[in-house]
Motif scaffolding. Structure first.
Motif: not given
Length: 279
Positions: A109-122
């Motif tokens: 799940f790290v790829p999905f959750l990292t994508t989510l983290f970066l998207a929300i931060l951006a």
């Protein structure tokens, strides 16, 4: 004197006092209209495009470009861009996902959750970018889409792990509870699993972004008002509101990152609860 005249006279007296104090007809505070900006394109259609949509497009484009630049020539010894990206991935993996679930499950799940983290931060950080000045997550639509994304994932992995019946039993009938309590507990668990989790994920994110934007607008609108419209000693208050505006800007950057962290942390918890045997 007519009622209209009396009202005008009362209004004039009030305006006269504040006009003497502030040098204008009063300060107009920001409102929720800030989150319904005028259309830039396709006004009045379902494809209406305004400043918030523009903020989202810019954030997504810049994020994709930065990630592409960081990974297009990945090396064993990372450069600056690759190093920053790896640092973020390691942060999500070590400080969020592996704090909640096992390393074996975390890898999935790290790829999905990292994508989510970066998207929300951006999308959050556009609220402090000059000339944009509004977060892409300050309207509920985008946070809802992200929350549904998480909702579908944790339902999917839960059903895959336990089967539909097994997942419903695990979620709605927690082990170790007296059977009589299920009459009260099961409806609450149903609401929590299928409604409250995604709803609170979205609401928490959008609420913080709305509050932060209104604080910044209030501070900088007040600064402009005091410097250019107020009279006498009231002009000096502009320095106070300007300092507050910069302080709240730094705080909003912190909140933008914190809300990305909280959203991903809770998403990790929900996913882990879906794959665990008991919770």
């Amino acid at each position: 004197m007519s009622a209209t005249s009396e009202l005008a006279a009362d209004s004039g007296e009030s305006t006269g006092f504040f006009g003497w104090l502030f040098g204008s007809d009063g300060f107009h505070a920001p409102s929720v209209s800030e989150f319904y900006p005028p259309a830039l394109l396709f006004e009045g259609t379902i494809f209406e495009f305004n400043r918030i949509e523009l903020a989202r497009v810019i954030a997504a484009t810049v994020l994709i470009l930065l990630v592409w630049l960081a990974v297009r020539r990945a090396k064993l010894v990372p450069g600056r861009g690759q190093g920053v990206l790896e640092l973020i991935v390691d942060f999500v993996r070590l400080q969020i996902v592996e704090q909640v679930m096992s390393k074996e499950n975390a890898k999935r799940f790290v790829p999905f959750l990292t994508t989510l983290f970066l998207a929300i931060l951006a999308f959050n950080i556009t609220g402090v970018i000059p000339l944009i000045n509004i977060a892409g997550t300050s309207l509920i639509g985008l946070p809802i889409i992200m929350a549904i994304w998480v909702f579908v994932l944790y339902l999917g992995v839960g059903i895959k792990q336990h089967g539909l019946g097994g997942y419903l039993k695990l979620s709605l009938f927690p082990a170790g509870v007296p059977k009589g309590i299920y009459v009260l507990l099961t409806p609450i668990e149903f609401l929590q699993v299928f409604f409250l989790r995604p709803f609170t994920l979205a609401l928490r994110l959008v609420g913080n972004m709305i509050a932060g934007h209104l604080l910044l607008v209030l501070c900088f609108a007040a600064t402009q008002f005091f410097f250019f419209e107020a009279a006498g000693f009231m002009k000096s208050m502009g320095a106070v509101t300007l300092a507050a505006g910069f302080a709240f800007t730094l705080f909003e950057i912190f909140v933008a990152a914190l809300q990305a962290y909280v959203f991903v942390m809770l998403s990790s918890v929900y996913i882990n609860m879906a794959i665990e045997e008991e919770h």
